[in-house]
Write an enzyme that holds these catalytic residues in place. Sequence first.
Site, mmCIF file in Angstrom:
data_model
loop_
_atom_site.group_PDB
_atom_site.id
_atom_site.type_symbol
_atom_site.label_atom_id
_atom_site.label_comp_id
_atom_site.label_asym_id
_atom_site.label_seq_id
_atom_site.Cartn_x
_atom_site.Cartn_y
_atom_site.Cartn_z
ATOM 1 C CB THR A 192 -1.012 0.119 0.958
ATOM 2 O OG1 THR A 192 -0.367 -0.013 2.334
ATOM 3 C CG2 THR A 192 -1.781 -1.359 1.452
ATOM 4 C CG LEU A 237 -6.032 5.253 -0.612
ATOM 5 C CD1 LEU A 237 -6.791 5.890 0.451
ATOM 6 C CD2 LEU A 237 -6.546 6.040 -2.285
ATOM 7 C CG HIS A 238 -3.027 1.896 4.492
ATOM 8 N ND1 HIS A 238 -1.631 1.648 4.370
ATOM 9 C CD2 HIS A 238 -3.314 2.900 5.345
ATOM 10 C CE1 HIS A 238 -0.936 2.339 4.790
ATOM 11 N NE2 HIS A 238 -1.911 3.110 5.565
ATOM 12 C CG ASP A 239 -8.553 -0.391 4.324
ATOM 13 O OD1 ASP A 239 -7.581 -1.249 4.413
ATOM 14 O OD2 ASP A 239 -9.303 0.320 4.930
#
Length: 315
Positions: A192, A237-239
């Site tokens: 990520t 921006l992980h998810d």
Amino acid sequence: MTGRLTVIDCDPGTDDALALWLALGSPELDVRLVTVAGGNVGLELTLANARAVVGLAGLPVPVVGGADRPLLGRYVSETRVHAANGIGGITLPEGPPAAPGVASDAIRDLLRRAGPGEATLIGLGPATNLALVFATEPALADRVREIILMTGAWGEGNITPGAEFNAASDPEALAMLLAAGLPVSLVTLDLTAQAFVTPERLAALRARGEGRCLGAACDILAAVPTSRRFGFAGFPLHDPCAVALAVRPELLAVREVAARVECGEGPGRGRTHLDRWDRWDRWDRWGAPANVRLAETLDADGFFALLGERLAALP
């Protein structure tokens, strides 16, 4: 085009909000259920945020609350990144009421009605709800096509030096999923970090249109603090990366690896050990067969193009 049956388990969370909109705007996925745990903020807020995100998209997807704490240990929020309300302090219109019931029961009910290998489960928060599903009804594993988890790291963590937030929030739940023989894919901090939000990328997203979901998403991104780990140049921006793996898998390069998570007390709690180079075969007398697919690299430009396209397609 008929999307595949999908459950999103989340804890909104700024990045969860964008991941939900990406999933809801992608015809590759037929999102039948959104379940919620306490995570980035407490369950009362994460549930309200998930309802608001789904409501803003104008889609009749049920949102069901679940675990408000980990299986063991204590609950810890992360308001430094996500603000007190969990979505950067941005106010969204209140969404439809939560559907009745408990998240793990709702997921089990959906899986019982699914065909073999039909369901994709995307976990964006602590793994508590998903672990409870298969701990209580392991026979449902054959209904699962894939479980994609945004969790863990092979390098340093983001909540402790060794652990990523979701893994540290409920390592026992994650360990249960890793040991259950399920088809698990991991999207970690190392991946990520390649989905790096800069002022230029945020401006490009804003230029995509004037829809309410796109505008809210950009407002949320603008409220996220830049990361000290990355010299304050932006933030990962992980998810949404986990959703991208389901929607556009060619954007991510994956390989099979062996994965474990530390569940003891102390500074290593929640650390994920990901054997990318078959080293456990030399040192572990029991061996360590591959048990996950690990996403290692991301086409960042392709990812942000996908994100902008799908957010702009929503109301």
